[in-house]
Design an enzyme around this catalytic site. Structure first.
Site, PDB file in Angstrom:
ATOM      1  N   CYS A   1       0.463  -1.428   0.315  1.00 55.11           N
ATOM      2  CA  CYS A   1      -0.417  -0.064  -0.018  1.00 55.11           C
ATOM      3  C   CYS A   1       0.726   1.185   0.207  1.00 55.11           C
ATOM      4  CB  CYS A   1      -1.285  -0.289   0.833  1.00 55.11           C
ATOM      5  SG  CYS A   1      -2.438  -1.577   1.072  1.00 55.11           S
ATOM      6  N   PHE A   2       1.679   1.600   1.318  1.00 54.42           N
ATOM      7  CA  PHE A   2       2.285   3.083   0.701  1.00 54.42           C
ATOM      8  C   PHE A   2       2.792   3.048  -0.004  1.00 54.42           C
ATOM      9  CE2 PHE A   2       2.948   2.481   6.257  1.00 54.42           C
ATOM     10  CZ  PHE A   2       0.982   3.245   6.343  1.00 54.42           C
TER      11      PHE A   2
END
Ligand code: UDX
Length: 436
Positions: A281-282
């Site tokens: 995600c990040f």
């Protein structure tokens, strides 16, 4: 466990809804099973036949605490089903689209699965009589649901959003390793919707929770998710930068973080300096947002620095190692391949950068991870994998700890060998911390 679940509402007191979930990846599977646990009937739709077979047999394709137990329970109860067609989708009231939106080479998000999903859902909904709400759970750049999903849905279903169809965005905030817990104890639920009617249907799915519900427009909901991830990622990069400064001054950044964290405006979470952030995600979300900002003529300085600090941070471990030895020809043990502990996920893991740099500098790399070696081996079949930490460390010239698995916390494991610790796991005789 579920402190935030309204105790007055037991699963059998809640209106049971029929929910379909498209995609049984990480988010789809956890979301589907947790909806079943909340008292709903869930139909998960998955294209890969082997995955469908596996799930139907109760075997869990991901390493995630609590998922296997929920799968066994709800398959048995008949409150969770998996299928490879959209045939029964019109029987449900609401569909959650949970497909991946991976990064493309230019940093933007690849929306092909999302387009495909919107098209499949729309086609299935052609047969539907009555109202149906389509909800996007996948993380997307603000505007995507309105400009990509909405037209595709209308085209393939031959129905109108705002009339026979509802449309919403309902982002997830699940961390790998505590996804079930995060789902069951949300800090907030974000619902973006085209109209009140869609909003009301999504709200009723979460009837049991008493946390704040943030009701907004579609793009605002999309931005809340992206900005939350970008903020958390920036928090980590910020602490890594402070940590790098601390190290030159003989200050332990972990103590600095503790002192900062009591300030409620800052908060104590996500202040752990170390080798940087990875995961599905990040990195993807920050570059997706930065790419979108550039496309709009902006220079996203904070987002770019967040990514740049994160790219350089794992390389610091190599610099620290080089202060002690010439790397060429040395046997270097790398402990930890997963992007964080309690997962077998190696996506964007900092171990990739560390290992690539070590190999480039001529090191003889051997590695270990309690869960992620199989995944890593698929991409890097030629690396020297060792089945225990002891075996990995034995005979090596130095050890680099990249993931904070508890298995690596025993000082006895290392003797007097040089340890470069990227996560603050251990303290040994011959030791160098990345930011302390
Ligand atoms: C993240 C978000 O937390 C979650 O809300 C979102 O839905 C998906 O992305 P996840 O990627 O599973 O979840 O893991 P997370 O625990 O957030 O950690 C991400 C990365 O940041 C890991 O590599 C971790 O090691 C690193 N990290 C985290 C730090 O380096 N320092 C910290 O203080 C916290």
């Amino acid at each position: 466990m579920n402190q935030r679940v309204n105790p007055l509402r037991k699963a059998d007191q809640v209106r049971r809804m029929r929910i379909s979930v498209l995609g049984t990846g990480y988010v789809g599977l956890v979301t589907g099973l947790c909806f079943s646990e909340l008292g709903h009937e869930v139909l998960c739709i998955e294209k890969i036949p082997e995955r469908v077979d596996m799930l139907r047999k109760g075997s869990c394709p991901i390493h995630e605490p609590g998922v296997k137990k929920l799968l066994t329970k709800h398959l048995k109860k008949g409150t969770f089903e998996v299928t490879d067609t959209t045939d029964d989708l019109p029987e449900t009231e609401i569909t959650f689209i949970c497909v991946g939106t991976p990064s493309r080479k230019d940093g933007s998000m690849d929306l092909s699965s999302l387009r495909g999903a919107a098209n499949d859902v729309g086609k299935a909904l052609r047969r539907k009589r009555g109202y149906h709400v389509v909800t996007v759970k996948s993380t997307v750049v603000p505007g995507t649901t309105e400009t990509v999903v909405l037209p595709s849905l209308e085209r393939s279903s031959k129905k109108k959003v705002g009339r026979e169809l509802g449309l919403a965005v309902n982002p997830e905030f699940l961390k790998e390793g505590s996804a079930v817990e995060d789902f069951m104890r949300p800090d907030r639920i974000v619902i973006g919707a085209v109209d009140e009617k869609s909003k009301a249907v999504v709200r009723s799915v979460y009837e049991q929770f008493d946390c704040p519900i943030v009701e907004v427009t579609l793009p605002t909901a999309e931005m809340i998710k992206m900005a939350s991830n970008a903020f958390l990622a920036a928090k980590i990069s910020f602490m890594n930068e402070i940590g790098n400064i601390c190290k030159t001054m003989g200050i332990d950044v972990r103590e600095v973080a503790r002192g900062m964290g009591y300030d409620r405006r800052i908060g104590s979470q996500f202040l752990r300096a170390g080798a940087g952030f990875g995961g599905s995600c990040f990195p993807k979300d920050v570059s997706g947002l930065a790419t979108e900002a550039r496309a709009r003529g902006l220079r996203p300085l904070m987002l770019e620095s967040t990514l740049e600090v994160n790219r350089l941070q794992p390389l610091r471990m190599i610099e620290l190692l080089e202060n002690h030895m010439k790397i060429r020809g040395k046997k270097i043990a790398v402990l930890g391949l997963a992007f964080k502990p309690d997962t077998d996920d190696t996506r964007e893991a900092r171990s990739r950068i560390v290992i690539a740099e070590l190999l480039k500098k001529g090191a003889r790399v051997r590695c270990h991870d309690p869960q992620a070696m199989e995944n890593f081996r698929r991409e890097f079949p030629k690396l020297d994998y060792r089945s225990t930490p002891e075996e990995c460390v034995r005979g090596s010239d130095a050890v680099l700890i990249v993931t904070e698995w508890p298995d690596y916390a025993a000082p006895g494991l290392y003797g007097s060998k040089l340890v470069i610790d990227g996560r603050g796991v251990v303290r040994t005789e011959n030791y160098e911390g990345i930011c302390w």
